[in-house]
Design an enzyme around this catalytic site. Structure first.
Site, short mmCIF file in Angstrom:
data_model
loop_
_atom_site.label_atom_id
_atom_site.label_comp_id
_atom_site.label_asym_id
_atom_site.label_seq_id
_atom_site.Cartn_x
_atom_site.Cartn_y
_atom_site.Cartn_z
N PHE A 71 -1.45 -13.43 -4.59
CA PHE A 71 -1.39 -12.13 -3.88
C PHE A 71 -1.01 -12.30 -2.40
O PHE A 71 -0.86 -11.30 -1.70
CB PHE A 71 -2.76 -11.44 -3.88
CG PHE A 71 -3.29 -11.07 -5.23
CD1 PHE A 71 -2.88 -9.90 -5.85
CD2 PHE A 71 -4.20 -11.88 -5.90
CE1 PHE A 71 -3.37 -9.54 -7.09
CE2 PHE A 71 -4.71 -11.53 -7.14
CZ PHE A 71 -4.29 -10.35 -7.74
N TYR A 139 10.78 -6.04 2.23
CA TYR A 139 9.59 -6.30 1.43
C TYR A 139 9.98 -6.47 -0.04
O TYR A 139 9.69 -7.50 -0.67
CB TYR A 139 8.57 -5.16 1.60
CG TYR A 139 7.45 -5.21 0.60
CD1 TYR A 139 6.65 -6.35 0.49
CD2 TYR A 139 7.19 -4.14 -0.25
CE1 TYR A 139 5.63 -6.41 -0.45
CE2 TYR A 139 6.18 -4.20 -1.19
CZ TYR A 139 5.41 -5.34 -1.28
OH TYR A 139 4.42 -5.40 -2.21
N LEU A 188 -1.93 6.47 1.59
CA LEU A 188 -2.29 7.88 1.51
C LEU A 188 -3.78 8.12 1.23
O LEU A 188 -4.43 8.85 1.98
CB LEU A 188 -1.43 8.57 0.44
CG LEU A 188 -1.70 10.06 0.25
CD1 LEU A 188 -1.36 10.85 1.51
CD2 LEU A 188 -0.91 10.60 -0.95
N ARG A 219 4.06 9.78 -6.78
CA ARG A 219 3.74 8.36 -6.94
C ARG A 219 2.84 8.17 -8.16
O ARG A 219 2.17 9.10 -8.62
CB ARG A 219 3.02 7.81 -5.70
CG ARG A 219 3.87 7.79 -4.43
CD ARG A 219 4.94 6.72 -4.50
NE ARG A 219 5.77 6.69 -3.31
CZ ARG A 219 6.86 7.44 -3.14
NH1 ARG A 219 7.23 8.31 -4.07
NH2 ARG A 219 7.58 7.34 -2.04
N1 UDP Z 1 2.04 9.68 2.73
C1 UDP Z 1 1.85 10.86 3.45
N2 UDP Z 1 1.02 10.80 4.53
C2 UDP Z 1 0.40 9.67 4.96
C3 UDP Z 1 0.59 8.47 4.20
C4 UDP Z 1 1.42 8.52 3.08
O1 UDP Z 1 2.41 11.91 3.12
O2 UDP Z 1 -0.30 9.71 5.96
C5 UDP Z 1 2.91 9.72 1.54
C6 UDP Z 1 4.06 8.74 1.58
O3 UDP Z 1 5.17 9.31 2.23
C7 UDP Z 1 4.31 8.48 0.09
C8 UDP Z 1 2.92 8.63 -0.53
O4 UDP Z 1 2.13 9.34 0.43
O5 UDP Z 1 5.13 9.49 -0.44
C9 UDP Z 1 2.24 7.30 -0.81
O6 UDP Z 1 2.34 6.50 0.35
P1 UDP Z 1 1.57 5.13 0.50
O7 UDP Z 1 1.87 4.61 1.89
O8 UDP Z 1 0.13 5.32 0.14
O9 UDP Z 1 2.20 4.18 -0.59
P2 UDP Z 1 3.73 3.78 -0.91
O10 UDP Z 1 4.22 4.81 -1.89
O11 UDP Z 1 4.49 3.75 0.38
O12 UDP Z 1 3.60 2.42 -1.53
#
Ligand code: UDP
Length: 328
Positions: A71, A139, A188, A219
């Protein structure tokens, strides 16, 4: 002995918990750059060290390591765009040094934590493993390079691997003793929960003009303990002689950002103030995984199928530890 590289991190610490619960002797190598010493299970052999450090690997592998679960990597999309060389060094070079040590010590199996970011902007959802891999950030590019390195190293040295490509990981150990603690937090669900905890005034929604039913990004959220379970099944599969495989892990169900905030309101019983913000660079509208292959090959059955249950476990952890591991 199973070596968990990155066993002090969010997913790694849940992995170590699961391995020890199964009675499997476990060692952890973690440089504590983003992991937490307090998250390392007291029954695990622990070495603070870096996967890029050959001598640290020699030292930990001398404990009789037979399998590796990997990881230890940098994992933030935005940061990877700013610091591509750091991602290549830590992730790709780290894998090179780790595989070299595995060859040297005769360790023949590795379960690797890959990502949906290898697919880039998906050509269709749910995504299946044979869909094109076209990362849109360093990434995803480095994780894909790590997968390919394992493939070529298997050809030359016979090290078999399972690469698990997953999407959004969430939740915490059901008893609230392990959970997510990133600094800074960008994900999020933990950010949403900071609002009812009184640590943030509101949550920003990054864009509501996507081509989705409510306009916010969709997601696929998987519980961290279900992920750990999949890694364990992958290890058993390799131990049983299984061929190297690349497998998606997801719930096949998508939830929009707004749906997650609504679910968090239900779980916490509080109104969560939200504000629409501009889109975040590099966010695909929809990421949902088809995990049929993992279910078939590994017999993986996620225990958490409901996003509210997942959020409830996260809420339990964050309520008990509002400042994360600093509260210990
Ligand atoms: N997101 C959001 N506000 C935040 C953080 C994330 O709207 O403060 C949205 C982000 O744009 C994505 C989703 O939530 O569409 C999940 O984001 P996260 O960073 O948790 O995971 P990722 O999908 O980037 O791996």
């Amino acid at each position: 002995m199973i070596l968990v590289c990155g066993g002090a991190g969010y997913i790694g610490s849940h992995m170590v918990h699961e391995l020890l619960r199964q009675g499997l002797p476990t060692a952890v190598l973690d440089n504590l750059q983003s992991g937490h010493k307090e998250a390392v299970h007291p029954k695990a052999v622990f070495l603070e060290g870096d996967v890029r450090d050959e001598s640290a690997l020699d030292q930990i592998m001398a404990h009789g390591v037979t399998d590796v679960i990997h990881f230890a990597a940098n994992s933030l999309v935005g940061e990877s765009v700013e610091k591509p060389l750091q991602y290549y060094n830590n992730n790709v070079h780290g894998m090179e040094v780790l595989l070299k040590a595995m060859v040297k010590h005769g360790v023949g199996r590795i379960v690797f934590s890959s990502t949906a970011a290898v697919y880039g902007e998906p050509s269709r959802v749910p995504i299946v493993e044979d869909d094109p891999a076209a990362p849109t950030n360093p990434y995803g590019e480095t994780k894909l390079a790590m997968e390919k390195m394992m493939k070529w190293v298997e050809g030359a040295h016979g090290i078999r691997y399972v690469s698990l490509r997953y999407f959004n990981v969430a939740g915490a150990l059901a008893d609230g003793s392990l959970g997510e603690d990133h600094s800074p937090e960008t994900h999020l669900i933990p950010l949403v929960l900071k609002v009812p905890l009184g640590l943030r005034e509101q949550i920003g929604i990054f864009g509501d003009d996507y081509d989705t039913p409510d306009g916010t990004c969709i997601r696929d959220y998987v519980h961290v303990s279900d992920l750990a379970q999949a890694h364990l099944l992958a290890l058993e599969y390799l131990r049983g002689g299984g061929a190297s495989s690349i497998l998606n892990l997801g719930s096949a169900k998508g939830f929009s950002v707004k749906a997650i905030i609504d679910a968090a309101e239900k779980v916490t019983g509080q109104t969560i103030k939200r504000e629409i913000k501009p889109r975040r660079a590099g966010d695909p509208a929809r990421l949902v995984a088809d995990s049929a292959r993992a279910k078939k090959i590994l017999g993986w059955k996620p225990a958490y199928e409901n996003v509210e249950e997942i959020i409830a476990t996260a809420w339990n952890w964050h309520r008990l530890h509002p400042e994360g591991w600093a509260d210990r």
